[in-house]
Write an enzyme that holds these catalytic residues in place. Structure first.
Site, PDB file in Angstrom:
ATOM      1  N   LYS A 277       7.791  -3.483  18.306  1.00 48.96           N
ATOM      2  CA  LYS A 277       7.806  -4.788  18.964  1.00 48.96           C
ATOM      3  C   LYS A 277       8.382  -5.810  18.000  1.00 48.96           C
ATOM      4  CE  LYS A 277       4.864  -8.420  20.859  1.00 48.96           C
ATOM      5  NZ  LYS A 277       3.486  -8.850  21.236  1.00 48.96           N
TER       6      LYS A 277
ATOM      7  N   LYS B 297       9.944 -12.157  13.193  1.00 48.49           N
ATOM      8  CA  LYS B 297      11.034 -11.224  13.435  1.00 48.49           C
ATOM      9  C   LYS B 297      11.378 -10.432  12.172  1.00 48.49           C
ATOM     10  CE  LYS B 297      15.665 -11.169  15.530  1.00 48.49           C
ATOM     11  NZ  LYS B 297      16.752 -11.993  16.096  1.00 48.49           N
ATOM     12  N   SER B 298      11.851  -9.202  12.353  1.00 44.77           N
ATOM     13  CA  SER B 298      12.318  -8.329  11.272  1.00 44.77           C
ATOM     14  C   SER B 298      11.202  -7.944  10.303  1.00 44.77           C
ATOM     15  CB  SER B 298      13.480  -8.975  10.494  1.00 44.77           C
ATOM     16  OG  SER B 298      14.557  -9.278  11.369  1.00 44.77           O
ATOM     17  N   ARG B 299       9.978  -8.036  10.770  1.00 43.86           N
ATOM     18  CA  ARG B 299       8.795  -7.688   9.958  1.00 43.86           C
ATOM     19  C   ARG B 299       8.617  -8.620   8.761  1.00 43.86           C
ATOM     20  NH1 ARG B 299       8.143  -5.552  14.092  1.00 43.86           N
ATOM     21  NH2 ARG B 299       7.361  -3.448  14.522  1.00 43.86           N
ATOM     22  N   LEU B 300       9.281  -9.763   8.774  1.00 42.54           N
ATOM     23  CA  LEU B 300       9.100 -10.758   7.711  1.00 42.54           C
ATOM     24  C   LEU B 300       8.022 -11.738   8.167  1.00 42.54           C
ATOM     25  CD1 LEU B 300      12.840 -11.309   6.726  1.00 42.54           C
ATOM     26  CD2 LEU B 300      11.149  -9.782   5.685  1.00 42.54           C
TER      27      LEU B 300
END
Length: 210
Positions: free
Chosen positions: A8, A187-190
């Site tokens: 996700k 977003k982007s696991r950041l």
């Protein structure tokens, strides 16, 4: 579908130092109120983690019943597994996960009993069935079947009628935080992750890598 392929993208909000409160209790209150306003399912549900004398951790879901500058409160059976573990190791961790808002709050600290007056007041505010249930369930003990609970409920219902007293083995706990973490999916696991830790009586806010 391979479960490892489930992913996700978190894009609903952000959590910055400038936009967050300096006091973690205020930040928690804001997020909890937002979860309630968003009609998140059971926004008051939190995972409680304790550790037994065998050093094995255990978790369960409990419901927050109050919070203020003194700490976070819930109520339960003192003879349950969590009660026995807290008696031997009075440190615990709580976690709220508001999936729809892509937010997590983690709270750690020492646990103490609420006062007798607090436990009495909350117990008597509960629905009658819940008050009888506190007597009927030998929480965490092995029972032969559901019929045991039904029979116990009938027994104590007949005994106490409309005025069951608070069981001596049932009451409140308060976790006194010394560490809070607020996680906002990005977003982007950041992800955004802010920690508040108590240092010399004051809260220090710092960002952790996700």
């Amino acid at each position: 579908m391979n479960i490892a392929d489930l992913r996700k993208s978190y894009e609903k909000a952000e959590l910055s130092e400038d936009a967050s409160h300096a006091d973690p209790l205020q930040q928690f209150d804001q997020w909890l109120q937002q979860a309630i306003a968003a009609q998140v399912p059971e926004p008051n549900a939190m995972t409680l983690a304790t550790v037994g004398s065998d050093l094995r951790p255990s978790t369960r879901i409990v419901l927050i019943k109050g919070y203020d500058e003194r700490g976070v409160v819930w109520y339960t059976n003192y003879h349950s597994r969590k009660g026995r573990e807290l008696a031997g190791n009075p440190y615990a961790a709580l976690q709220f996960h508001w999936v729809e808002l892509e937010r997590v709050v983690r709270i750690e600290g020492r646990v103490e009993f609420t006062s007798t007056d607090e436990s009495d007041a909350y117990f008597h505010s509960r629905p009658l069935d819940s008050r009888i249930g506190a007597w009927a369930s030998p929480q965490s003990e092995v029972i032969e079947g559901r019929s045991v609970l039904v029979a116990n409920a009938a027994k104590y219902g007949a005994q106490f009628l409309l005025k069951p007293p608070r069981p001596p083995h049932w009451g409140g706990y308060r976790l006194v935080p010394d560490n809070w973490q607020f996680w906002q999916g990005r977003k982007s696991r950041l992800h955004d992750r802010l920690r508040y830790r108590l240092q010399d009586g004051a809260w220090v806010r710092e960002r952790l890598a996700p």
